[in-house]
Motif scaffolding. Structure first.
Motif: not given
Length: 426
Positions: A237-264
Motif C-alpha cells: 500500500v505504501v509502495s503504491n502511495l509513493v508511486s502515485g506521488v512519483i507519477i504525478l511529479l514526473d508526469k509520465s502519465v496524466k488524465p486523458g492519456d491513452v496507454i497500453s499495459i499488458g493486454d489492457t
C-alpha cells in the motif's frame, strides 16, 4: 404541563403535525412532477428541489406553527402559545440544520452531524443543555491521570465531524477551481488537490481533538510506534502511495492519456492515491496499482504528443504494377477521416512472397482514444473498395488435391476404397 392551556397547546402541536403530514402527502407528487418537467435547470437547482421535497412535512409544520403563533398572539396572551412557539423554533432550527449539513458529502458522517445538531438545538431551546452536560460529564472512565467523559467524546465527534465537513467542502471548491485552470498541467492539478486534501483533513482531525482538550503528545508517541508496525504489514500500500506521488511529479502519465499495459488498452480516467483508473473501449474500468506503472513497461500513446502511427500489411498479385498499387493504397487511406492529412501516408514493398507482393501501409492519427482497431478496419475497407475499383487482385494461397493411381485399391474390412495421394501446389 398539566395546566389546561398547556394541554391544549400539546394537542395543537399534534394537530399541526397531522395537518403538515397531509399537506406534504398531497404536495409531494405535484412537486415531483414539476421538477421532472424542468428543462435546462442546473444540478444544484434540481438537488435543492429534491431536498425540499424530502422535507415537506417539516417545512409545512414550521409554516403552520408560526402562522398559529402569529394568530394566537393577536387574539390572546403570549403565554397561551408558548409551547407552539417553542415547537416552531425547534422545527425551524431542524430545517436549517438539515439544509446546512448537505455540504458534508459522506452520508454516514452527515447523518451523525445532523442528529447531533438536532439533539443539541432541542436541548438548548428546552433549557436542558446544562443538566444534560453535567450528566454526561459525570459518565466517565479514568486511566491514571487521564479522564475521558461521555461529554468529551461527543464534543470530539461533533467538532471533528464539522471540521472534516468544512475541509471536504473547501477541498472540493479548490479542486473545482484547479480543474478549470488551463495554465496548470493535469498532473499538477491532481497532485495539488491530493496534497490539499491530506493537509486539510489532517488539520481538521488535529484541531478537532485539540478543541476538546485532548493531549496529543502521548498520541504522537503511540501513533509512531503503531506506524512502524503497520508499515511492515502495508508495504504494498505504501509502495503504491509513493508511486502515485512519483507519477504525478514526473508526469509520465496524466488524465486523458491513452496507454497500453499488458493486454489492457484504454485511456486514463482518474489518478488515485493507490491506483490508476483505465477505461477501455468496451467500457471496462481497470484499477491498475501505481507500482505497476512505475516498475513495469507502459506504452503511453500520447505522452509527448497525440500522434500515433499505424501499420497495415497486405499483398497484391504479381500481375499488378507496384507503383500503381502504392498510389491507390495511399489515396484510399486518405479518404478515411481519422487519418491525418498533414502527414501523408506512405506505402512500401516489404518483400516478394510465395503468392503475393507484400506491402506495408503507414499512416498517422491524432485521436488514439477513439480506438485503433476501428480505424484499421476503416482503412482496410477503403483498400478493398479501391482495389476492386482499379482491378487490383489480392491473392491467397491455393491448394489442389489430385487423386493418382485410381486402379490401386486397399482393402479396409469388407469395403474396397481407393488410396488417394495428396499433391499440393499453387
Amino acid at each position: 404541563m398539566l395546566a389546561p392551556w398547556r394541554l391544549y397547546q400539546l394537542l395543537g402541536i399534534v394537530a399541526l403535525a397531522v395537518l403538515a403530514w397531509l399537506a406534504a402527502w398531497l404536495t409531494a407528487p405535484r412537486l415531483s412532477d414539476w421538477l421532472r418537467s424542468r428543462e435546462g435547470w442546473r444540478k444544484w437547482q434540481l438537488r435543492l428541489g429534491l431536498m425540499v421535497g424530502r422535507r415537506l412535512r417539516l417545512i409545512f409544520f414550521a409554516i403552520f406553527a408560526w402562522a398559529t403563533v402569529a394568530v394566537m398572539r393577536e387574539l390572546t396572551w403570549p403565554s397561551r402559545s408558548q409551547l407552539i412557539a417553542l415547537a416552531a423554533v425547534v422545527s425551524t432550527a431542524w430545517l436549517v440544520i438539515s439544509f446546512l449539513v448537505r455540504v458534508i458529502s459522506n452520508p454516514f458522517l452527515r447523518r451523525i452531524v445532523t442528529w447531533g445538531a438536532w439533539v443539541w438545538v432541542t436541548l438548548y431551546f428546552l433549557k436542558l443543555l446544562d443538566p444534560t452536560s453535567h450528566f454526561l460529564e459525570s459518565v466517565a472512565i479514568s486511566f491514571g491521570e487521564f479522564r475521558l467523559s461521555a461529554l468529551t467524546v461527543i464534543k470530539a465527534l461533533a467538532i471533528t465531524g464539522l471540521m472534516i465537513g468544512g475541509a471536504r467542502f473547501l477541498s472540493r471548491t479548490v479542486t473545482g477551481r484547479l480543474a478549470n485552470n488551463s495554465d496548470i498541467s493535469p498532473s499538477m492539478r491532481v497532485l495539488t488537490a491530493k496534497l490539499l486534501q491530506v493537509v486539510l483533513f489532517t488539520l481538521a482531525v488535529i484541531i478537532g481533538l485539540k478543541a476538546v482538550g485532548f493531549d496529543l503528545t502521548g498520541l504522537a508517541v503511540f501513533s509512531g510506534a503503531v506506524g512502524v508496525g503497520i508499515g511492515f504489514g502495508l508495504q504494498k500500500v505504501v509502495s503504491n502511495l509513493v508511486s502515485g506521488v512519483i507519477i504525478l511529479l514526473d508526469k509520465s502519465v496524466k488524465p486523458g492519456d491513452v496507454i497500453s499495459i499488458g493486454d489492457t488498452f484504454g485511456w486514463i480516467e482518474e489518478l488515485g492515491a493507490r491506483y490508476v483508473s483505465v477505461v477501455t473501449r468496451d467500457g471496462k474500468e481497470y484499477l491498475i496499482p501505481n507500482e505497476d506503472l512505475v516498475t513495469g513497461q507502459v506504452v503511453n500513446w500520447s505522452h509527448t504528443n497525440n500522434f500515433v502511427r499505424l501499420d497495415l500489411k497486405f499483398g497484391t498479385s504479381y500481375d499488378d504494377d507496384p507503383h500503381e498499387v502504392s498510389k491507390i493504397a495511399i489515396n484510399a487511406a486518405m479518404t478515411v477521416k481519422r487519418v491525418m492529412a498533414q502527414r501523408t501516408p506512405v506505402c512500401w514493398i516489404t518483400g516478394f512472397g510465395d503468392s503475393s507482393v507484400d506491402y506495408v501501409l503507414r499512416f498517422w492519427i491524432t485521436d488514439s482514444e477513439g480506438g485503433l482497431t476501428n480505424v484499421r478496419g476503416q482503412v482496410f475497407l477503403a483498400l478493398w473498395d479501391a482495389f476492386k475499383k482499379h482491378g487490383i487482385s489480392i491473392p491467397f494461397p491455393q491448394r489442389e488435391v489430385r487423386l493418382l493411381n485410381d486402379a490401386i485399391a486397399v482393402a479396409d474390412g469388407n469395403s474396397v476404397t481407393s488410396r488417394p495421394e495428396f499433391v499440393t501446389g499453387d
